[in-house]
Scaffold this motif. Sequence first.
Motif, PDB file in Angstrom:
ATOM      1  N   LEU A 146       0.827  -1.202   0.000  1.00 41.04           N
ATOM      2  CA  LEU A 146       0.000   0.000   0.000  1.00 41.04           C
ATOM      3  C   LEU A 146       0.863   1.256   0.000  1.00 41.04           C
ATOM      4  O   LEU A 146       0.573   2.223  -0.714  1.00 41.04           O
ATOM      5  N   VAL A 147       1.912   1.250   0.811  1.00 41.26           N
ATOM      6  CA  VAL A 147       2.897   2.328   0.801  1.00 41.26           C
ATOM      7  C   VAL A 147       4.255   1.664   0.581  1.00 41.26           C
ATOM      8  O   VAL A 147       4.795   1.036   1.492  1.00 41.26           O
ATOM      9  N   GLU A 148       4.749   1.787  -0.624  1.00 44.22           N
ATOM     10  CA  GLU A 148       5.952   1.058  -1.026  1.00 44.22           C
ATOM     11  C   GLU A 148       7.110   2.031  -1.207  1.00 44.22           C
ATOM     12  O   GLU A 148       7.021   2.969  -2.004  1.00 44.22           O
ATOM     13  N   PRO A 149       8.225   1.840  -0.484  1.00 43.51           N
ATOM     14  CA  PRO A 149       9.375   2.728  -0.673  1.00 43.51           C
ATOM     15  C   PRO A 149       9.992   2.536  -2.051  1.00 43.51           C
ATOM     16  O   PRO A 149      10.004   1.428  -2.596  1.00 43.51           O
ATOM     17  N   ILE A 150      10.490   3.630  -2.615  1.00 43.83           N
ATOM     18  CA  ILE A 150      11.088   3.576  -3.943  1.00 43.83           C
ATOM     19  C   ILE A 150      12.080   4.726  -4.058  1.00 43.83           C
ATOM     20  O   ILE A 150      11.882   5.796  -3.483  1.00 43.83           O
ATOM     21  N   THR A 151      13.150   4.495  -4.768  1.00 45.36           N
ATOM     22  CA  THR A 151      14.148   5.536  -5.016  1.00 45.36           C
ATOM     23  C   THR A 151      14.117   5.882  -6.495  1.00 45.36           C
ATOM     24  O   THR A 151      14.328   5.018  -7.346  1.00 45.36           O
ATOM     25  N   VAL A 152      13.823   7.146  -6.790  1.00 41.94           N
ATOM     26  CA  VAL A 152      13.718   7.597  -8.173  1.00 41.94           C
ATOM     27  C   VAL A 152      14.777   8.664  -8.416  1.00 41.94           C
ATOM     28  O   VAL A 152      14.783   9.712  -7.762  1.00 41.94           O
ATOM     29  N   ASP A 153      15.685   8.377  -9.334  1.00 40.96           N
ATOM     30  CA  ASP A 153      16.746   9.322  -9.697  1.00 40.96           C
ATOM     31  C   ASP A 153      17.508   9.802  -8.465  1.00 40.96           C
ATOM     32  O   ASP A 153      17.802  10.984  -8.302  1.00 40.96           O
ATOM     33  N   GLY A 154      17.799   8.855  -7.557  1.00 43.16           N
ATOM     34  CA  GLY A 154      18.565   9.151  -6.357  1.00 43.16           C
ATOM     35  C   GLY A 154      17.765   9.724  -5.203  1.00 43.16           C
ATOM     36  O   GLY A 154      18.323   9.967  -4.129  1.00 43.16           O
ATOM     37  N   ARG A 155      16.459   9.899  -5.386  1.00 41.59           N
ATOM     38  CA  ARG A 155      15.618  10.484  -4.340  1.00 41.59           C
ATOM     39  C   ARG A 155      14.733   9.414  -3.738  1.00 41.59           C
ATOM     40  O   ARG A 155      13.996   8.731  -4.439  1.00 41.59           O
ATOM     41  N   GLU A 156      14.816   9.274  -2.404  1.00 43.66           N
ATOM     42  CA  GLU A 156      13.991   8.291  -1.712  1.00 43.66           C
ATOM     43  C   GLU A 156      12.596   8.852  -1.477  1.00 43.66           C
ATOM     44  O   GLU A 156      12.437   9.960  -0.976  1.00 43.66           O
ATOM     45  N   THR A 157      11.606   8.079  -1.860  1.00 43.56           N
ATOM     46  CA  THR A 157      10.217   8.491  -1.685  1.00 43.56           C
ATOM     47  C   THR A 157       9.361   7.243  -1.498  1.00 43.56           C
ATOM     48  O   THR A 157       9.901   6.173  -1.198  1.00 43.56           O
ATOM     49  N   SER A 158       8.067   7.348  -1.637  1.00 45.43           N
ATOM     50  CA  SER A 158       7.192   6.184  -1.540  1.00 45.43           C
ATOM     51  C   SER A 158       6.040   6.368  -2.517  1.00 45.43           C
ATOM     52  O   SER A 158       5.730   7.487  -2.945  1.00 45.43           O
ATOM     53  N   MET A 159       5.394   5.265  -2.862  1.00 42.73           N
ATOM     54  CA  MET A 159       4.288   5.317  -3.807  1.00 42.73           C
ATOM     55  C   MET A 159       3.335   4.168  -3.525  1.00 42.73           C
ATOM     56  O   MET A 159       3.648   3.231  -2.792  1.00 42.73           O
ATOM     57  N   THR A 160       2.159   4.253  -4.134  1.00 41.42           N
ATOM     58  CA  THR A 160       1.173   3.177  -4.077  1.00 41.42           C
ATOM     59  C   THR A 160       1.006   2.629  -5.486  1.00 41.42           C
ATOM     60  O   THR A 160       0.538   3.355  -6.370  1.00 41.42           O
ATOM     61  N   PRO A 161       1.401   1.367  -5.734  1.00 37.68           N
ATOM     62  CA  PRO A 161       1.258   0.787  -7.065  1.00 37.68           C
ATOM     63  C   PRO A 161      -0.160   0.255  -7.277  1.00 37.68           C
ATOM     64  O   PRO A 161      -0.695  -0.458  -6.432  1.00 37.68           O
ATOM     65  N   VAL A 162      -0.770   0.622  -8.395  1.00 36.54           N
ATOM     66  CA  VAL A 162      -2.171   0.296  -8.661  1.00 36.54           C
ATOM     67  C   VAL A 162      -2.309  -0.251 -10.070  1.00 36.54           C
ATOM     68  O   VAL A 162      -1.662   0.242 -11.005  1.00 36.54           O
ATOM     69  N   ASN A 163      -3.167  -1.256 -10.227  1.00 33.48           N
ATOM     70  CA  ASN A 163      -3.478  -1.782 -11.550  1.00 33.48           C
ATOM     71  C   ASN A 163      -4.931  -1.464 -11.887  1.00 33.48           C
ATOM     72  O   ASN A 163      -5.850  -1.858 -11.183  1.00 33.48           O
ATOM     73  N   GLY A 215      -6.050  -2.149 -15.080  1.00 38.19           N
ATOM     74  CA  GLY A 215      -5.980  -2.724 -16.412  1.00 38.19           C
ATOM     75  C   GLY A 215      -4.696  -2.296 -17.098  1.00 38.19           C
ATOM     76  O   GLY A 215      -4.278  -2.871 -18.101  1.00 38.19           O
ATOM     77  N   ASN A 216      -4.041  -1.284 -16.557  1.00 39.96           N
ATOM     78  CA  ASN A 216      -2.703  -0.840 -16.924  1.00 39.96           C
ATOM     79  C   ASN A 216      -2.007  -0.381 -15.645  1.00 39.96           C
ATOM     80  O   ASN A 216      -2.652  -0.121 -14.628  1.00 39.96           O
ATOM     81  N   PRO A 217      -0.678  -0.291 -15.636  1.00 41.16           N
ATOM     82  CA  PRO A 217       0.046  -0.040 -14.387  1.00 41.16           C
ATOM     83  C   PRO A 217       0.142   1.440 -14.019  1.00 41.16           C
ATOM     84  O   PRO A 217       0.358   2.302 -14.880  1.00 41.16           O
ATOM     85  N   HIS A 218       0.005   1.722 -12.733  1.00 37.02           N
ATOM     86  CA  HIS A 218       0.100   3.092 -12.222  1.00 37.02           C
ATOM     87  C   HIS A 218       0.911   3.101 -10.932  1.00 37.02           C
ATOM     88  O   HIS A 218       0.911   2.126 -10.172  1.00 37.02           O
ATOM     89  N   VAL A 236       5.476   2.659 -16.645  1.00 39.15           N
ATOM     90  CA  VAL A 236       4.355   2.878 -15.729  1.00 39.15           C
ATOM     91  C   VAL A 236       3.806   4.296 -15.918  1.00 39.15           C
ATOM     92  O   VAL A 236       4.541   5.216 -16.291  1.00 39.15           O
ATOM     93  N   ASN A 237       2.523   4.452 -15.687  1.00 39.52           N
ATOM     94  CA  ASN A 237       1.899   5.768 -15.613  1.00 39.52           C
ATOM     95  C   ASN A 237       2.106   6.296 -14.195  1.00 39.52           C
ATOM     96  O   ASN A 237       1.803   5.591 -13.225  1.00 39.52           O
ATOM     97  N   SER A 238       2.594   7.523 -14.081  1.00 37.90           N
ATOM     98  CA  SER A 238       2.932   8.066 -12.761  1.00 37.90           C
ATOM     99  C   SER A 238       2.006   9.230 -12.418  1.00 37.90           C
ATOM    100  O   SER A 238       1.908  10.195 -13.175  1.00 37.90           O
ATOM    101  N   GLU A 239       1.324   9.118 -11.273  1.00 38.54           N
ATOM    102  CA  GLU A 239       0.404  10.154 -10.823  1.00 38.54           C
ATOM    103  C   GLU A 239       0.942  10.817  -9.562  1.00 38.54           C
ATOM    104  O   GLU A 239       1.432  10.138  -8.662  1.00 38.54           O
ATOM    105  N   VAL A 295      -0.296  13.950 -14.119  1.00 44.90           N
ATOM    106  CA  VAL A 295       0.049  12.613 -14.586  1.00 44.90           C
ATOM    107  C   VAL A 295       1.117  12.680 -15.666  1.00 44.90           C
ATOM    108  O   VAL A 295       1.096  13.553 -16.539  1.00 44.90           O
ATOM    109  N   TYR A 296       2.063  11.754 -15.572  1.00 44.06           N
ATOM    110  CA  TYR A 296       3.050  11.537 -16.635  1.00 44.06           C
ATOM    111  C   TYR A 296       2.756  10.168 -17.216  1.00 44.06           C
ATOM    112  O   TYR A 296       3.015   9.141 -16.594  1.00 44.06           O
ATOM    113  N   GLU A 297       2.157  10.157 -18.417  1.00 47.30           N
ATOM    114  CA  GLU A 297       1.665   8.915 -18.994  1.00 47.30           C
ATOM    115  C   GLU A 297       2.755   8.135 -19.714  1.00 47.30           C
ATOM    116  O   GLU A 297       3.586   8.712 -20.422  1.00 47.30           O
ATOM    117  N   ARG A 298       2.701   6.846 -19.540  1.00 46.61           N
ATOM    118  CA  ARG A 298       3.607   5.941 -20.236  1.00 46.61           C
ATOM    119  C   ARG A 298       3.411   6.092 -21.742  1.00 46.61           C
ATOM    120  O   ARG A 298       2.331   5.922 -22.257  1.00 46.61           O
TER     121      ARG A 298
END
Length: 264
Positions: free
Chosen positions: A124-141, A143-146, A179-182, A196-199
Amino acid sequence: MKFTKMQGLGNDYVYIDCFSERVENPEALAVRIADRHFGVGGDGLILICPSEIAPVRMRMFNADGSEGKMCGNGVRCVARYAFDHGLVKTRRFAVETGAGLREAEVLEREVSIDMGEVKLDGELVEPITVDGRETSMTPVNVGNPHAVYLVDSLEALKGLDLEKIGPAYEHHPRFPEGVNSEFLYVESPEKLHMRVYERGSGETLACGTGATAVAFAAMERDLAAERVTVELLGGSLQLERLSNGHFRMTGPAVEVFSGCYFSE
């Protein structure tokens, strides 16, 4: 080749009625026809096709030629076109998509879509590092990935330079197929704001599946009510979680113009 330009909250696609037109190579056509300088211009290409299991079938291609399974704004426009152009006779009908059947209801000014079952695609709250920055996100499906990222303020949301940072989110190794990023700011339990940054397309003015993913993530994290308004750059969508767990999305679907494209 005859085409119709349609938009849902500014999320614009070129639509081709494959009941009367034939498209040999939609991947290549999508790149050419979606070009805003040398083509018709749009976020991609959508084909309105015959179906063996529903009145109509939607095939959706991003501006880079990649095929997507589902597009919320796109399926609303397909439903609007099918009803207005006599491909269907009733206001309620199913649309076949790459993610399965979606039930549509064409209203006077808007279109309502049962977006089906929405699923958590990890923690539900998943840690992730994007471009060297630590953050968190919620991965959702949907019918396509978000991937849904919380933002602290509306000002911070507006200040995001998605053109610069978006590719790192879209192509993160956590999502090998992209992935689509919201990016979500919660104003109140009844009102959400997102970008939104769409895939395959970059930042767009709206994304129906993205709005659904945002509503789901906010509800699952006890940040939102079961019925919310999601504000996007192009306008607002209404999202409601139904008793069966499905999500209903309601918003505009507008025919802008039609023309003839001289394909290569």
